[in-house]
Design a protein around this motif. Structure first.
Motif, PDB file in Angstrom:
ATOM      1  N   LEU A  23       0.829  -1.200   0.000  1.00 48.50           N
ATOM      2  CA  LEU A  23       0.000   0.000   0.000  1.00 48.50           C
ATOM      3  C   LEU A  23       0.864   1.251   0.000  1.00 48.50           C
ATOM      4  N   GLN A  24       0.255   2.368  -0.398  1.00 48.36           N
ATOM      5  CA  GLN A  24       0.914   3.661  -0.323  1.00 48.36           C
ATOM      6  C   GLN A  24       0.557   4.393   0.966  1.00 48.36           C
ATOM      7  N   PHE A  25      -0.641   4.149   1.489  1.00 45.09           N
ATOM      8  CA  PHE A  25      -1.075   4.822   2.707  1.00 45.09           C
ATOM      9  C   PHE A  25      -0.338   4.257   3.921  1.00 45.09           C
ATOM     10  N   PRO A  26      -0.074   5.081   4.938  1.00 44.97           N
ATOM     11  CA  PRO A  26       0.741   4.646   6.078  1.00 44.97           C
ATOM     12  C   PRO A  26      -0.026   3.759   7.060  1.00 44.97           C
ATOM     13  N   VAL A  27       0.263   2.457   7.029  1.00 42.55           N
ATOM     14  CA  VAL A  27      -0.437   1.498   7.881  1.00 42.55           C
ATOM     15  C   VAL A  27      -0.121   1.747   9.356  1.00 42.55           C
ATOM     16  N   ALA A  28       1.152   1.976   9.674  1.00 45.76           N
ATOM     17  CA  ALA A  28       1.549   2.158  11.072  1.00 45.76           C
ATOM     18  C   ALA A  28       0.912   3.414  11.664  1.00 45.76           C
ATOM     19  N   ARG A  29       0.859   4.492  10.884  1.00 42.86           N
ATOM     20  CA  ARG A  29       0.258   5.739  11.385  1.00 42.86           C
ATOM     21  C   ARG A  29      -1.234   5.568  11.625  1.00 42.86           C
ATOM     22  N   ILE A  30      -1.913   4.876  10.711  1.00 42.35           N
ATOM     23  CA  ILE A  30      -3.347   4.636  10.893  1.00 42.35           C
ATOM     24  C   ILE A  30      -3.580   3.764  12.122  1.00 42.35           C
ATOM     25  N   GLY A  31      -2.714   2.763  12.342  1.00 35.90           N
ATOM     26  CA  GLY A  31      -2.825   1.939  13.545  1.00 35.90           C
ATOM     27  C   GLY A  31      -2.617   2.754  14.809  1.00 35.90           C
ATOM     28  N   ARG A  32      -1.665   3.680  14.764  1.00 35.48           N
ATOM     29  CA  ARG A  32      -1.430   4.548  15.922  1.00 35.48           C
ATOM     30  C   ARG A  32      -2.639   5.429  16.188  1.00 35.48           C
ATOM     31  N   TYR A  33      -3.247   5.954  15.138  1.00 36.42           N
ATOM     32  CA  TYR A  33      -4.450   6.779  15.303  1.00 36.42           C
ATOM     33  C   TYR A  33      -5.601   5.957  15.874  1.00 36.42           C
ATOM     34  N   LEU A  34      -5.749   4.717  15.403  1.00 38.90           N
ATOM     35  CA  LEU A  34      -6.818   3.854  15.918  1.00 38.90           C
ATOM     36  C   LEU A  34      -6.619   3.590  17.408  1.00 38.90           C
ATOM     37  N   ARG A  35      -5.379   3.341  17.818  1.00 38.56           N
ATOM     38  CA  ARG A  35      -5.118   3.063  19.236  1.00 38.56           C
ATOM     39  C   ARG A  35      -5.324   4.304  20.092  1.00 38.56           C
ATOM     40  N   SER A  36      -5.111   5.488  19.505  1.00 32.13           N
ATOM     41  CA  SER A  36      -5.236   6.718  20.283  1.00 32.13           C
ATOM     42  C   SER A  36      -6.690   7.159  20.455  1.00 32.13           C
ATOM     43  N   LEU A  37      -7.622   6.483  19.776  1.00 32.44           N
ATOM     44  CA  LEU A  37      -9.030   6.866  19.860  1.00 32.44           C
ATOM     45  C   LEU A  37      -9.643   6.570  21.218  1.00 32.44           C
ATOM     46  N   LYS A  38      -9.094   5.612  21.941  1.00 30.12           N
ATOM     47  CA  LYS A  38      -9.579   5.228  23.281  1.00 30.12           C
ATOM     48  C   LYS A  38     -10.988   4.655  23.249  1.00 30.12           C
ATOM     49  N   LYS A  39     -11.470   4.269  22.070  1.00 29.89           N
ATOM     50  CA  LYS A  39     -12.780   3.619  21.995  1.00 29.89           C
ATOM     51  C   LYS A  39     -12.663   2.175  22.450  1.00 29.89           C
ATOM     52  N   THR A  40     -11.489   1.582  22.229  1.00 25.66           N
ATOM     53  CA  THR A  40     -11.248   0.207  22.639  1.00 25.66           C
ATOM     54  C   THR A  40      -9.809   0.086  23.093  1.00 25.66           C
ATOM     55  N   SER A  41      -9.547  -0.905  23.921  1.00 23.70           N
ATOM     56  CA  SER A  41      -8.195  -1.061  24.435  1.00 23.70           C
ATOM     57  C   SER A  41      -7.327  -1.892  23.497  1.00 23.70           C
ATOM     58  N   ARG A  42      -7.957  -2.635  22.589  1.00 23.18           N
ATOM     59  CA  ARG A  42      -7.188  -3.523  21.710  1.00 23.18           C
ATOM     60  C   ARG A  42      -7.532  -3.268  20.252  1.00 23.18           C
ATOM     61  N   VAL A  43      -6.499  -3.238  19.413  1.00 22.11           N
ATOM     62  CA  VAL A  43      -6.674  -3.087  17.970  1.00 22.11           C
ATOM     63  C   VAL A  43      -5.915  -4.231  17.312  1.00 22.11           C
ATOM     64  N   GLY A  44      -6.599  -5.014  16.499  1.00 23.50           N
ATOM     65  CA  GLY A  44      -5.972  -6.151  15.826  1.00 23.50           C
ATOM     66  C   GLY A  44      -4.921  -5.697  14.828  1.00 23.50           C
TER      67      GLY A  44
END
Length: 131
Positions: A23-44
């Motif tokens: 992919l061209q889009f940043p997977v690690a950055r999107i994962g970091r944003y998902l974890r920072s949402l605090k909606k859930t404690s775990r992100v697959g």
């Protein structure tokens, strides 16, 4: 023997998650944003990859259609007007982004049928024979 970062030789760079996923889009950055949402404690591990792929597809689709709109208007640069035309003329994108306002995008050219000039019926040049 165990793999991982410790096994790499000197001077070898790591391979990014985006490169692994192709992919061209940043997977690690999107994962970091998902974890920072605090909606859930775990992100697959697959969730940011999937989201990055979906976002990349949508961006590519919009850019392709906007590029076609720019080419139709004999322009080489995409401006917000071309993005608006692309989104509004595509049925699925219009449904997805129907209530989104694009700054500087304008509106679709449309004249209501009632406002158009009336069609004048053709009359024959010879006078009528009715008395």
């Amino acid at each position: 023997p165990f793999g991982g970062k410790a096994d790499r030789g000197k001077g070898q760079k790591g391979v990014s998650k985006s490169t692994k996923a192709g992919l061209q889009f940043p997977v690690a950055r999107i994962g970091r944003y998902l974890r920072s949402l605090k909606k859930t404690s775990r992100v697959g591990v697959g969730a940011p990859v999937y989201l990055a792929a979906v976002l990349e597809y949508l961006a590519a689709e919009i850019l392709e259609l906007a590029g076609n709109a720019a080419k139709d208007n004999k322009r080489s640069r995409i401006v917000p007007r071309h993005i608006t035309l692309a989104v509004k003329n595509d049925e699925e994108l219009n449904r997805l982004l129907g209530n989104v306002t694009i700054a500087g995008g304008g509106v679709l050219p449309n004249i209501h049928a009632v406002l158009l000039p009336k069609k004048v019926a053709k009359t024959s040049s010879a006078p009528s024979q009715d008395y």
